[in-house]
Design an enzyme around this catalytic site. Sequence first.
Site, PDB file in Angstrom:
ATOM      1  CG  ASP A  24       0.690   4.005   4.346  1.00 14.82           C
ATOM      2  OD1 ASP A  24      -0.555   3.797   3.984  1.00 14.82           O
ATOM      3  OD2 ASP A  24       1.596   3.248   4.875  1.00 14.82           O
ATOM      4  CG  ASP A  30       8.472   1.558  12.318  1.00 13.55           C
ATOM      5  OD1 ASP A  30       8.901   2.153  11.265  1.00 13.55           O
ATOM      6  OD2 ASP A  30       7.741   0.739  12.511  1.00 13.55           O
ATOM      7  CG  ASP A  84      -0.284  -0.308   2.322  1.00 12.63           C
ATOM      8  OD1 ASP A  84       0.849   0.246   2.727  1.00 12.63           O
ATOM      9  OD2 ASP A  84      -0.781  -1.051   3.431  1.00 12.63           O
TER      10      ASP A  84
END
Length: 461
Positions: A80, A159, A78
């Site tokens: 983002d 992260d 996907d």
Amino acid sequence: MLDWIKRRVSGAKNQARTARSAKKPTAEVIPPAQHGIPEQKISGNALRVLERLHDAGYDAHIVGGGVRDLLLGLRPKDFDVATNATPEQVRQVFRHSRIIGRRFRIVHVMFGRDMIEVTTFRGHHSNAEDESQGEVHDSGLLLRDNVYGSIEEDAVRRDFTVNALYYGVDGNVRDFCHGMRDIQQRRIHMIGDPETRYREDPVRMLRAVRLAAKLDFTLEKSTAAPIARLAPLLDDISNARLFDEMVKLFMAGSAVKTFELMVQHQLFQVLFPGPARLLQPGNFSDQLIRQALANTDTRIRNDQRVTPAFLCAAILWPVLQQQQQHAEHEGLPPYQALQKAAQKVIGEQVRRIGIPKRFTLPMQEIWELQWQLTRRQGGRAEKMLEHPRFRAAYDFLLLREQAGEDMQGLGQWWTDYQAADAEKREQMQRDLNRTEGQPRNNRRRRGGRNRRGSHPPPHQH
Ligand code: ATP
Ligand code: MG
């Protein structure tokens, strides 16, 4: 190997109209000629979101897995988008959009059936106007993360370095955290102090091993070091979120590798305490779980359907067998013992991982059908073939045999029976009557671990 000219751009123009923190981003800016991402590989809808936000005066970039995977020549799952527009401002730009989430508010922008997730740049919690926007628990856990900030602040709140690469409308990739270096060196590297970041959100430990397995990257030393010690922090994560993570861990095509890393870093033990207690390298539990995960990986590669029910049924099977034996010791007949054990095993597991009912019911059925598959006489086999979950139960039986459970040819019998014509099936039934007279115990296992020895008497109901 990626090869790009490193160009420090300090004071890059910050087009942000609304970014609260005016810190000028310092990034390495990598132009298309050097990063090599072909524009046609990027989702047209994601590019549309960038352009429309840009036209409305906002700053917007594709970030995360989409950029990372394209740099590695993989097909992203996907795309983002991160922007300095607030969720409300994004809503105003896109008519077909909605704000979701509480812990982390994001906007879903819809393009027919396609959806692009748009998040507002996250900032440091010290920027918060209202403390509730960025609540932190005593343990360091972030309860909410809705403090907005600059792109640079956003980058350091992500992260791993390889997840903090920003692809802009100009086609350049902006790298604030040496993500490109780590893409080149193929390693997962936590941004900031790993222990603090794991305490903020323990799920990052699962994300670290998942990404390492998926990308075939190594875990950078300081990123890996605290995981085993901090793994118990996952107890604080809701069982619903852990179920979602489990699906990503085991149903993304690299489940065997993921499992190995999870065991190595004590994460499997926290998510599956029951199965982990029975797990020894190379033993039946280990073989069964590995085989189930390997089959899942193969099915995903072949675009076949996979379900968490089958996988969870396999992971928990050795525990179920153990509990069933306990229940039999207490005097219950095998089928009731199986049902009681199933309740107990599922009940204990869902406290940790919230497997929804729509999966726990099929799990129970798969287990119960293991018993039914041993009872083949008097028309039962014919009826069994029509059972909606016959296929799953049969596959499960083959899996048990593959993992070393001695079912005395039961799997082959069912394979032959399905392929046989009516006449052959009658013959197979007559052969059964001759050799057996009674259905067989379904719990014998190679290695003579059955308490009744290697030739148990048949069960009677
Ligand atoms: P996938 O290929 O599974 O989609 P991904 O890295 O895109 O991998 P997402 O869950 O889609 O993972 O998250 C998008 C991005 O959001 C990540 O790349 C990362 O930058 C950031 N992110 C996601 N989860 C966290 C987290 N728990 N802590 C910090 N940053 C996160
Ligand atoms: Mg993603």
